[in-house]
Design an enzyme around this catalytic site. Structure first.
Site, PDB file in Angstrom:
ATOM      1  CG  LEU A  96      -9.237  -2.298  -4.965  1.00 36.52           C
ATOM      2  CD1 LEU A  96      -9.833  -3.098  -5.655  1.00 36.52           C
ATOM      3  CD2 LEU A  96      -9.387  -2.197  -3.261  1.00 36.52           C
ATOM      4  N   PRO A  97      -4.720  -2.639  -3.882  1.00 33.51           N
ATOM      5  CG  PRO A  97      -4.176  -3.787  -1.661  1.00 33.51           C
ATOM      6  CD  PRO A  97      -5.192  -3.408  -2.467  1.00 33.51           C
ATOM      7  CB  THR A 134      -0.269  -1.409 -10.652  1.00 31.86           C
ATOM      8  OG1 THR A 134      -0.140   0.231 -10.597  1.00 31.86           O
ATOM      9  CG2 THR A 134       0.967  -1.882 -11.623  1.00 31.86           C
ATOM     10  CE  LYS A 209       2.321   2.305 -11.923  1.00 34.26           C
ATOM     11  NZ  LYS A 209       3.123   3.477 -11.420  1.00 34.26           N
ATOM     12  CE  LYS A 286       1.526  -4.191  -7.258  1.00 32.29           C
ATOM     13  NZ  LYS A 286       0.555  -3.182  -7.761  1.00 32.29           N
TER      14      LYS A 286
HETATM   15  P1  NAD Z   1      -2.353   0.874  -0.149  1.00 32.98           P
HETATM   16  O1  NAD Z   1      -2.024  -0.476   0.316  1.00 32.98           O
HETATM   17  O2  NAD Z   1      -1.940   2.034   0.914  1.00 32.98           O
HETATM   18  O3  NAD Z   1      -3.924   0.880  -0.271  1.00 32.98           O
HETATM   19  C1  NAD Z   1      -4.932   0.051  -0.684  1.00 32.98           C
HETATM   20  C2  NAD Z   1      -6.128   0.180  -0.028  1.00 32.98           C
HETATM   21  O4  NAD Z   1      -7.016  -0.903  -0.602  1.00 32.98           O
HETATM   22  C3  NAD Z   1      -6.096  -0.124   1.448  1.00 32.98           C
HETATM   23  O5  NAD Z   1      -6.817   1.108   2.161  1.00 32.98           O
HETATM   24  C4  NAD Z   1      -6.810  -1.349   1.606  1.00 32.98           C
HETATM   25  O6  NAD Z   1      -7.629  -1.505   2.827  1.00 32.98           O
HETATM   26  C5  NAD Z   1      -7.988  -1.299   0.622  1.00 32.98           C
HETATM   27  N1  NAD Z   1      -8.219  -2.582   0.014  1.00 32.98           N
HETATM   28  C6  NAD Z   1      -7.591  -3.704   0.094  1.00 32.98           C
HETATM   29  N2  NAD Z   1      -8.376  -4.825  -0.156  1.00 32.98           N
HETATM   30  C7  NAD Z   1      -9.715  -4.347  -0.250  1.00 32.98           C
HETATM   31  C8  NAD Z   1     -11.100  -4.842  -0.637  1.00 32.98           C
HETATM   32  N3  NAD Z   1     -11.330  -6.237  -0.934  1.00 32.98           N
HETATM   33  N4  NAD Z   1     -12.014  -4.070  -0.509  1.00 32.98           N
HETATM   34  C9  NAD Z   1     -11.985  -2.478  -0.394  1.00 32.98           C
HETATM   35  N5  NAD Z   1     -10.567  -2.180   0.136  1.00 32.98           N
HETATM   36  C10 NAD Z   1      -9.783  -2.961   0.003  1.00 32.98           C
HETATM   37  O7  NAD Z   1      -1.957   0.787  -1.612  1.00 32.98           O
HETATM   38  P2  NAD Z   1      -1.442   2.341  -2.419  1.00 32.98           P
HETATM   39  O8  NAD Z   1      -0.172   2.634  -2.445  1.00 32.98           O
HETATM   40  O9  NAD Z   1      -2.500   3.087  -2.423  1.00 32.98           O
HETATM   41  O10 NAD Z   1      -1.405   1.617  -3.916  1.00 32.98           O
HETATM   42  C11 NAD Z   1      -2.956   1.369  -4.598  1.00 32.98           C
HETATM   43  C12 NAD Z   1      -2.265   0.761  -6.146  1.00 32.98           C
HETATM   44  O11 NAD Z   1      -1.763   2.092  -6.805  1.00 32.98           O
HETATM   45  C13 NAD Z   1      -1.247  -0.453  -6.164  1.00 32.98           C
HETATM   46  O12 NAD Z   1      -1.783  -1.218  -7.235  1.00 32.98           O
HETATM   47  C14 NAD Z   1      -0.048   0.355  -6.451  1.00 32.98           C
HETATM   48  O13 NAD Z   1       0.972  -0.478  -7.156  1.00 32.98           O
HETATM   49  C15 NAD Z   1      -0.497   1.629  -7.225  1.00 32.98           C
HETATM   50  N6  NAD Z   1       0.531   2.741  -7.105  1.00 32.98           N
HETATM   51  C16 NAD Z   1       0.992   3.097  -6.027  1.00 32.98           C
HETATM   52  C17 NAD Z   1       1.743   4.308  -5.996  1.00 32.98           C
HETATM   53  C18 NAD Z   1       2.188   4.722  -4.575  1.00 32.98           C
HETATM   54  O14 NAD Z   1       3.380   5.562  -4.621  1.00 32.98           O
HETATM   55  N7  NAD Z   1       1.798   4.236  -3.505  1.00 32.98           N
HETATM   56  C19 NAD Z   1       2.088   4.869  -7.175  1.00 32.98           C
HETATM   57  C20 NAD Z   1       1.379   4.538  -8.331  1.00 32.98           C
HETATM   58  C21 NAD Z   1       0.809   3.339  -8.341  1.00 32.98           C
END
Ligand code: NAD
Length: 337
Positions: A96-97, A134, A209, A286
């Site tokens: 999740l975010p 994260t 992380k 964030k």
């Molecule tokens: P994103 O915003 O693309 O995806 C998050 C997903 O969660 C979305 O599909 C959203 O609709 C869903 N969501 C939000 N609230 C929800 C809820 N209450 N119930 C169910 N689903 C819900 O984010 P991302 O890029 O996939 O990143 C996710 C996590 O991974 C974050 O914590 C980010 O910091 C971490 N991260 C991301 C990357 C990257 O390169 N994108 C790399 C390492 C770590």
């Protein structure tokens, strides 16, 4: 599309749960991780069932359609709430975010913990929760503590490796939790990643992380600064990137995620796609805030971290359109200063 969960409810829940895994949060990272988990696990056992859930129903529908086009007849169901995912699965992965969404999914009505509290203790004890979000260490520890109180297991397992690593199944998982829950999670994480590191007790994976992203967040800005300065000095960006990447300044931000289009002729970083995909600037902000919060709470100075946090804030305030683009788009803002 109508969910098929009602049909699932009619089946013997306990018998189904042992063969089911749920994935909640099918965004940029989650959709790639879930795809690998499904493809590799399904290849081993076609009896296995996959449950998916996202706050944006279209994300779950698109994910399911993509998998069905690749694996016709695959056993994949969509559920609308985390509670339904828990009733249907013994292993649940969340991606999740950040902290607010983790609190919603785990603690609110229709969430995971209220559902677990309706279980008999022998039903919940084999259930494993893997949170790869994260988020704030204290929030993660609090949520894990509440899950563990119900008899279930939980680890924090944030990832490093970005969308490219998620797609290739080469992520690094930084795990916090007991030895027993780490060992239970290891084979599942191995479907999605290459390096699985037990960093310590609950919250330790997130601590590692956050420290890693503190370094990355600072590096991406300074690489953008150097690449811009070099061009102002008349250097060809391909030559400059080549020099940095074969010298002491080389890092992931310069050699893989270089912010200047065409500077890495044999690679395709987000800058080649108008900074689409990759790691959103808002998510990096964030993470810099998470680093600042935990540093303040532990009396650890972050002079560069603070400057980088302020700069990401400035980028998003001046260019809100860059918030969802890859964080290497800070280069675009720098160029305009
Ligand atoms: P994103 O915003 O693309 O995806 C998050 C997903 O969660 C979305 O599909 C959203 O609709 C869903 N969501 C939000 N609230 C929800 C809820 N209450 N119930 C169910 N689903 C819900 O984010 P991302 O890029 O996939 O990143 C996710 C996590 O991974 C974050 O914590 C980010 O910091 C971490 N991260 C991301 C990357 C990257 O390169 N994108 C790399 C390492 C770590």
């Amino acid at each position: 599309m109508r969910p098929t969960f009602r049909a699932l409810q009619a089946l013997d829940r306990r018998a189904m749960r042992t063969k089911s895994t749920a994935f909640i949060g099918l965004g940029r990272m989650g959709s790639e991780m879930a795809h690998n988990l499904f493809s590799k696990k399904f290849a081993e056992s076609t009896e296995w069932q996959f449950i998916v859930c996202d706050a944006l129903p279209e994300n779950a529908v698109t994910f399911r359609q993509n998998l069905l086009s690749q694996y016709p007849g695959a056993n994949i169901d969509i559920v609308h709430t985390p509670e339904e995912a828990v009733y249907a699965s013994e292993t649940v992965v969340t991606m999740l975010p950040s902290s607010p969404q983790v609190k919603t999914v785990y603690t609110e009505a229709n969430g995971i913990i209220p559902a677990l509290q309706t279980f008999k203790s022998n039903e919940s004890e084999r259930t494993l929760f893997i949170d790869s979000t994260t988020l704030d260490v204290d929030v993660a520890r609090h949520v894990a503590g509440s899950v563990i109180k119900t008899g279930a297991q939980m680890i924090d397992a944030p990832v490093s490796g970005g969308v490219t690593g998620a797609k290739a199944g080469t992520l690094s998982f930084l795990v916090g939790g007991t030895e027993a829950s780490f060992l239970q999670a290891q084979p599942i994480l191995a479907y999605m990643g290459k390096r699985i590191i037990h960093c310590g007790s609950s919250g330790a994976g997130l601590g590692a992380k956050i420290c890693n992203n503190l370094v990355l967040g600072v590096q991406q800005i300074v690489v953008a600064e150097a690449m811009l300065l070099g061009q102002k000095l008349g250097l060809d960006p391909v030559v400059l990137a080549g020099v940095i990447n074969s010298s002491t300044g080389g890092c992931w931000a310069s050699s893989v995620n270089n912010p200047v289009p065409a500077s890495l002729p044999d690679k395709s970083p987000p800058c080649e796609r108008d900074y689409e995909g990759g790691f959103a600037t808002a998510l990096m902000l964030k993470d810099m805030n998470l680093a600042m919060d935990i540093a303040n709470a532990n009396n650890s100075p972050l002079p560069l971290g603070q400057s980088a946090r302020d700069f990401y804030t400035e980028v998003i305030n001046h260019r809100p359109d860059l918030a969802k683009k890859d964080f290497s788009s800070v280069y675009r803002h720098l160029k305009e200063l």
